[in-house]
Design an enzyme around this catalytic site. Structure first.
Site, PDB file in Angstrom:
ATOM      1  CE1 TYR A  24      -6.672   2.990  -0.445  1.00  0.00           C
ATOM      2  CE2 TYR A  24      -4.411   2.915  -0.015  1.00  0.00           C
ATOM      3  CZ  TYR A  24      -5.264   2.442  -0.547  1.00  0.00           C
ATOM      4  OH  TYR A  24      -5.233   1.045  -1.440  1.00  0.00           O
ATOM      5  CD  GLU A  28      -2.753  -0.964  -0.308  1.00  0.00           C
ATOM      6  OE1 GLU A  28      -2.897   0.087  -0.884  1.00  0.00           O
ATOM      7  OE2 GLU A  28      -3.577  -1.789  -0.380  1.00  0.00           O
ATOM      8  CG  ASP A  80      -7.945   4.429  -4.265  1.00  0.00           C
ATOM      9  OD1 ASP A  80      -9.014   4.350  -4.469  1.00  0.00           O
ATOM     10  OD2 ASP A  80      -7.143   3.850  -5.084  1.00  0.00           O
TER      11      ASP A  80
END
Length: 373
Positions: free
Chosen positions: A135, A52, A153
């Site tokens: 996020y 991520e 996102d």
DNA sequence: CACTCGTGGCG
DNA sequence: TCGCCAAGAGT
């Protein structure tokens, strides 16, 4: 009141929607069509976390080789926590946004000590880690731990702006809250991981920024923008202002044993902690770039250095900046003293130092210049 | 909130 | 050629 407005907005947009059917169609599509990506082999929190961070503002195709190498080199929380910072930065070389990896290692070290090596599973704790924003917190909580938290996102904002016909400017930070509220209403509590990933995958494969493939979309029957034929008009996104140009003079200085002089950039700001050839901002007009660079280097190392200019100018474009670099070459005397701030390294040793792409271009220009004079 | 912070690919 | 982008966070 502001919160009430958000809630009214989502109630209005969700009115009449069969949420359960939407979840099933979306997750069913993802189960069948999802890409085979290296970070989807399992749901190990550390692997999800690293992926991520790498994927922030970065394309999947770009991330894949970096992720594979990174996990081989630093396979666990402990391995990354104990790793040499220079090697970690070198592993990130070329990926950009280098503060990401500095924050990642700092956060991993905190997890290693404070949480005994276990990534925390609460919004409060995980959000407190360096580099983990709204996020990423939601992504890790949902994908690694199955918690029904939103992971909003750019993909999610684009997809939901079309499905729910939301015209908020997604370039504004405040817009994210609208979409988080929407996800909280829509998310499948039996499989939050697939729900969040499916929204992003849909944005990447079907509901693309330009010319979305609405005829192939598994949830087009729920999409208000498609129904109204305005999918091309969404999302609303204000434009960024263009970059400012900066002129630099940079010097490739070589000693008699063929070693390069390189400097370490400051620990914060642009390209933090990366190594580069000595350089300074110059004014092309006055009193001459060569003289300005010589004065800078001479002052920096308390010695008289003379350089010659290479014919080509290098341009490097950042998100908010353009570097126009004039490259010079020169020799270093024998009695050159070392310090922490700069080093003399052979071409072989140079490979162990993380350098920005702009300075890799400089090196290439220099090497080409001595090959074919 | 506005701005900083990388890079490579694409229409 | 060039603006826009791609799984954002820190300040």
């Amino acid at each position: 009141m502001e919160e009430q407005k958000v809630k009214n907005k989502q109630l209005e947009n969700l009115k009449g929607m069969d949420i359960k059917a939407f979840q099933d169609d979306l997750i069913g599509w993802f189960s069948k069509e999802q890409r085979d990506l290296p970070w989807r082999k399992d749901s190990d929190p550390y692997r999800v976390w690293v992926s991520e961070i790498m994927l922030q503002q970065t394309r999947v195709d770009t991330v894949i080789p970096y992720f594979t190498r990174f996990m081989e080199q630093f396979p666990s929380i402990r391995a990354l926590a104990e790793a040499d910072e220079e090697k970690v930065l070198k592993a990130w070389e070329g990926l950009g946004y280098y503060s990401r990896v500095r924050n990642l290692q700092a956060a991993v070290r905190e997890v290693n000590e404070k949480y005994d090596g276990n990534v925390p599973d609460t919004p409060k704790e995980i959000s407190s880690l360096k580099g983990v924003g709204p996020y990423t917190a939601g992504a890790i909580l949902s994908i690694a731990y199955g918690k029904p938290e939103p992971a909003v996102d750019g993909n999610v904002m684009r997809v939901l702006s079309r499905i729910l016909l939301i015209s908020e400017d997604i370039a504004k930070p405040a817009a994210r809250k609208i979409f988080e509220a929407s996800v909280r209403e829509l998310i499948d509590h039996s499989n939050p991981s697939y729900f969040n990933q499916a929204l992003m995958e849909l944005g990447a494969l079907i509901c693309t920024p330009t010319s979305p493939s609405c005829l192939l979309c598994p949830v087009n029957e729920y999409c208000q923008a498609y129904h109204d034929g305005v999918q091309q008009e969404l999302p609303v996104k204000s434009k960024k202002k263009k970059q400012r140009a900066v002129d630099l003079g940079a010097a490739v200085l070589v000693d008699q044993e063929g070693r390069f002089l390189i400097c370490k950039r400051p620990g914060e700001g642009l390209l933090a902690n990366l190594w580069e050839f000595p350089n300074t901002e110059v004014s092309p007009a006055f009193p001459g770039e060569r003289r300005q660079l010589e004065d800078y280097i001479s002052g920096l190392y308390e010695m008289e250095i003379q350089v010659a200019v290479l014919p080509e100018r290098i341009q490097h474009i950042f998100t908010h900046l353009i570097w126009n670099i004039l490259v010079f070459t020169g020799g270093l005397p024998e009695d050159f003293e070392k310090s922490d701030h700069y080093r003399l390294v052979s071409p072989e040793e140079l490979k162990d130092y993380a350098m920005p792409v702009s300075h890799q271009k400089i090196l290439k220009l220099y090497l080409d210049s001595i090959k074919t004079p």
